[in-house]
Design an enzyme around this catalytic site. Structure first.
Site, PDB file in Angstrom:
ATOM      1  N   ASN A  10       3.824   7.371  -0.720  1.00 21.03           N
ATOM      2  CA  ASN A  10       3.202   8.031  -1.533  1.00 21.03           C
ATOM      3  C   ASN A  10       2.620   9.548  -0.407  1.00 21.03           C
ATOM      4  O   ASN A  10       1.555   8.861  -0.173  1.00 21.03           O
ATOM      5  CB  ASN A  10       2.136   7.153  -2.133  1.00 21.03           C
ATOM      6  CG  ASN A  10       0.881   7.649  -2.943  1.00 21.03           C
ATOM      7  OD1 ASN A  10       0.584   8.838  -2.975  1.00 21.03           O
ATOM      8  ND2 ASN A  10       0.420   6.768  -3.249  1.00 21.03           N
ATOM      9  N   TRP A  11       2.657  10.707  -1.230  1.00 20.35           N
ATOM     10  CA  TRP A  11       2.299  11.793   0.081  1.00 20.35           C
ATOM     11  C   TRP A  11       1.124  11.666  -0.379  1.00 20.35           C
ATOM     12  O   TRP A  11       0.099  12.826   0.451  1.00 20.35           O
ATOM     13  CB  TRP A  11       2.951  13.005  -0.086  1.00 20.35           C
ATOM     14  CG  TRP A  11       4.615  12.549   0.379  1.00 20.35           C
ATOM     15  CD1 TRP A  11       4.749  11.721   0.297  1.00 20.35           C
ATOM     16  CD2 TRP A  11       6.029  13.441   0.083  1.00 20.35           C
ATOM     17  NE1 TRP A  11       6.169  11.394   1.444  1.00 20.35           N
ATOM     18  CE2 TRP A  11       7.005  12.676   0.467  1.00 20.35           C
ATOM     19  CE3 TRP A  11       5.380  14.794  -0.519  1.00 20.35           C
ATOM     20  CZ2 TRP A  11       7.993  13.696   0.786  1.00 20.35           C
ATOM     21  CZ3 TRP A  11       7.300  15.697  -0.209  1.00 20.35           C
ATOM     22  CH2 TRP A  11       8.356  14.998   0.191  1.00 20.35           C
ATOM     23  N   LYS A  12       0.133  11.090  -1.723  1.00 20.76           N
ATOM     24  CA  LYS A  12      -0.976  11.711  -2.457  1.00 20.76           C
ATOM     25  C   LYS A  12      -1.852  12.712  -1.646  1.00 20.76           C
ATOM     26  O   LYS A  12      -0.348  13.740  -2.190  1.00 20.76           O
ATOM     27  CB  LYS A  12      -1.573  10.638  -1.391  1.00 20.76           C
ATOM     28  CG  LYS A  12      -1.352   9.799  -0.943  1.00 20.76           C
ATOM     29  CD  LYS A  12      -3.050   8.245  -0.151  1.00 20.76           C
ATOM     30  CE  LYS A  12      -2.649   7.369  -0.325  1.00 20.76           C
ATOM     31  NZ  LYS A  12      -3.610   6.606   0.268  1.00 20.76           N
ATOM     32  N   HIS A  95      -2.937   3.505  -9.352  1.00 19.94           N
ATOM     33  CA  HIS A  95      -3.350   2.987  -7.798  1.00 19.94           C
ATOM     34  C   HIS A  95      -4.888   2.967  -7.812  1.00 19.94           C
ATOM     35  O   HIS A  95      -5.563   3.569  -8.297  1.00 19.94           O
ATOM     36  CB  HIS A  95      -2.337   4.700  -7.299  1.00 19.94           C
ATOM     37  CG  HIS A  95      -2.710   4.404  -6.010  1.00 19.94           C
ATOM     38  ND1 HIS A  95      -4.009   4.649  -4.868  1.00 19.94           N
ATOM     39  CD2 HIS A  95      -1.679   4.317  -4.959  1.00 19.94           C
ATOM     40  CE1 HIS A  95      -3.728   4.656  -3.746  1.00 19.94           C
ATOM     41  NE2 HIS A  95      -2.183   4.454  -3.381  1.00 19.94           N
ATOM     42  N   GLU A  97      -6.576   4.265  -6.209  1.00 18.55           N
ATOM     43  CA  GLU A  97      -7.375   5.387  -5.569  1.00 18.55           C
ATOM     44  C   GLU A  97      -7.686   5.805  -6.969  1.00 18.55           C
ATOM     45  O   GLU A  97      -8.942   6.638  -7.572  1.00 18.55           O
ATOM     46  CB  GLU A  97      -6.695   6.675  -4.721  1.00 18.55           C
ATOM     47  CG  GLU A  97      -7.098   6.413  -3.281  1.00 18.55           C
ATOM     48  CD  GLU A  97      -5.800   6.395  -2.707  1.00 18.55           C
ATOM     49  OE1 GLU A  97      -5.607   7.607  -2.922  1.00 18.55           O
ATOM     50  OE2 GLU A  97      -5.784   6.184  -1.209  1.00 18.55           O
ATOM     51  N   GLU A 167      -1.306  -3.938  -3.901  1.00 20.40           N
ATOM     52  CA  GLU A 167      -1.941  -3.174  -2.583  1.00 20.40           C
ATOM     53  C   GLU A 167      -3.249  -3.916  -2.725  1.00 20.40           C
ATOM     54  O   GLU A 167      -3.915  -2.973  -3.324  1.00 20.40           O
ATOM     55  CB  GLU A 167      -1.530  -1.507  -3.423  1.00 20.40           C
ATOM     56  CG  GLU A 167      -0.519  -1.242  -3.089  1.00 20.40           C
ATOM     57  CD  GLU A 167      -0.817   0.009  -2.943  1.00 20.40           C
ATOM     58  OE1 GLU A 167       0.260   0.991  -1.990  1.00 20.40           O
ATOM     59  OE2 GLU A 167      -1.337   1.352  -3.678  1.00 20.40           O
ATOM     60  N   GLY A 173      -4.974   2.956   3.742  1.00 21.67           N
ATOM     61  CA  GLY A 173      -5.477   3.630   4.845  1.00 21.67           C
ATOM     62  C   GLY A 173      -6.896   3.415   5.547  1.00 21.67           C
ATOM     63  O   GLY A 173      -7.212   4.136   6.154  1.00 21.67           O
ATOM     64  N   SER A 213      -1.671   0.136   4.566  1.00 18.90           N
ATOM     65  CA  SER A 213      -1.132   0.258   6.159  1.00 18.90           C
ATOM     66  C   SER A 213       0.184  -0.114   6.505  1.00 18.90           C
ATOM     67  O   SER A 213       0.543  -0.932   7.173  1.00 18.90           O
ATOM     68  CB  SER A 213      -2.875   0.168   6.470  1.00 18.90           C
ATOM     69  OG  SER A 213      -3.992   0.631   6.659  1.00 18.90           O
ATOM     70  N   GLY A 234       1.456   4.936   2.335  1.00 14.13           N
ATOM     71  CA  GLY A 234       0.854   6.288   1.790  1.00 14.13           C
ATOM     72  C   GLY A 234       0.904   6.779   3.282  1.00 14.13           C
ATOM     73  O   GLY A 234       1.742   7.796   3.771  1.00 14.13           O
ATOM     74  N   GLY A 235       0.063   6.444   4.324  1.00  9.83           N
ATOM     75  CA  GLY A 235      -0.369   7.529   5.427  1.00  9.83           C
ATOM     76  C   GLY A 235       0.984   7.659   6.265  1.00  9.83           C
ATOM     77  O   GLY A 235       1.357   9.066   6.893  1.00  9.83           O
TER      78      GLY A 235
HETATM   79  C1  PEP Z   1      -1.215   3.612  -0.838  1.00  9.06           C
HETATM   80  O1  PEP Z   1      -1.539   4.832  -0.749  1.00  9.06           O
HETATM   81  O2  PEP Z   1      -0.571   3.901  -1.617  1.00  9.06           O
HETATM   82  C2  PEP Z   1      -1.278   3.357   0.270  1.00  9.06           C
HETATM   83  C3  PEP Z   1      -0.890   1.666   0.212  1.00  9.06           C
HETATM   84  O3  PEP Z   1      -1.492   3.800   1.831  1.00  9.06           O
HETATM   85  P1  PEP Z   1      -1.537   3.623   3.557  1.00  9.06           P
HETATM   86  O4  PEP Z   1      -0.029   3.318   2.778  1.00  9.06           O
HETATM   87  O5  PEP Z   1      -1.648   4.881   3.776  1.00  9.06           O
HETATM   88  O6  PEP Z   1      -2.576   2.430   3.139  1.00  9.06           O
END
Ligand code: PEP
Length: 250
Positions: A10-12, A95, A97, A167, A173, A213, A234-235
């Site tokens: 997920n490039w957000k 998600h 967010e 999640e 994050g 993470s 994500g990151g």
């Molecule tokens: C996500 O965006 O779904 C996520 C899990 O982010 P991260 O890996 O940065 O925690």
């Protein structure tokens, strides 16, 4: 395990078109012999750039959200028809967010999910509890509500197009990861719940990704667990150096 691991990036809200093209090209080349399922979900504005790069590769094209209506007067929204037109195959819905920063509730997510399925998109339905909900012993209850309401009205025949991503919000994050045991316990709970709703065969087949993470140094331990069938990243999805080792684990 008979389920195929599914690792999604997920490039957000990151990257310009040039940066997205560079990342997508690197992933296509470095994951070409990967034995798992893969997906990248760039921002809407990057999808047209990334689509021809991943086309024909083993990387699916995803979007991070979509509108709950097909088309019409919905300023600022993006429709399922527009996503399909760009070659999008999968949409991430619910998600944390979107749920917590943009106030998306289960009813809205359910409406989007059914619309996505109607148009043949695969859906990654994200669920997960807040830190205070975990500390209050409500993690299972929160996840149960999000699954039951998110999938309301979805027939068993459509379940093959649903992936669930657990999640825990406190792990996204933040650098904090759920322990593999804690994550697996929720995954097992969700799988059992799918069994109650759709039968044991559906429960056995459904892919449940973990997100929060995920990094190269914890991915293998997480995915070694019985009920963890992949990762929503994500990151660490923003660079080949961190995404590729996760994607090629095992
Ligand atoms: C996500 O965006 O779904 C996520 C899990 O982010 P991260 O890996 O940065 O925690």
């Amino acid at each position: 395990m008979s389920r195929t691991y599914y690792i999604a990036g997920n490039w957000k809200m990151h990257k310009t078109r040039a940066e997205a093209a560079e990342l997508a090209k690197a992933l296509v080349s470095q994951l070409k012999d990967g034995k798992h399922r893969y997906l990248v979900a760039p921002s809407f504005t990057l999808i047209e750039t990334v689509a021809p790069i991943v086309k024909g590769s083993n990387i699916r094209l995803g979007a991070q959200n979509m509108a709950c209506e097909e088309q019409g007067a919905h300023t600022g929204e993006v429709s399922v028809l527009q996503l399909k037109d760009l070659g999008v195959q999968t949409v991430i819905l619910g998600h944390s967010e979107r749920r917590h920063n943009y106030r998306e509730d289960d009813a809205l997510i359910n409406k989007k999910l059914k619309l996505a399925l109607k148009h043949g998109l695969e859906v990654i339905l994200c669920i997960g509890e807040l830190l205070e909900e975990r500390e209050a012993g409500k993690a299972e209850q929160v996840c149960e509500t999000q699954v039951v309401k998110g999938l309301e009205g979805v027939p068993a025949a459509e379940l093959a197009n649903i992936v669930i991503a657990y999640e825990p919000v406190w792990a996204i994050g933040t650098g904090k990861t759920a322990t593999p045991e804690d994550a697996d316990a929720i995954h097992a709970f969700v799988r059992k719940l799918i069994g109650k709703l759709y039968g044991t065969d559906a429960a056995e087949k459904i892919i449940i990704q973990y997100g929060g993470s995920v990094k190269p140094d914890n991915a293998a331990q997480l995915m070694a667990k019985e009920n963890i069938d992949g990762a929503l990243v994500g990151g660490a999805a923003l660079k080949p150096d961190t995404f590729v080792p996760i994607a090629l684990f095992g």
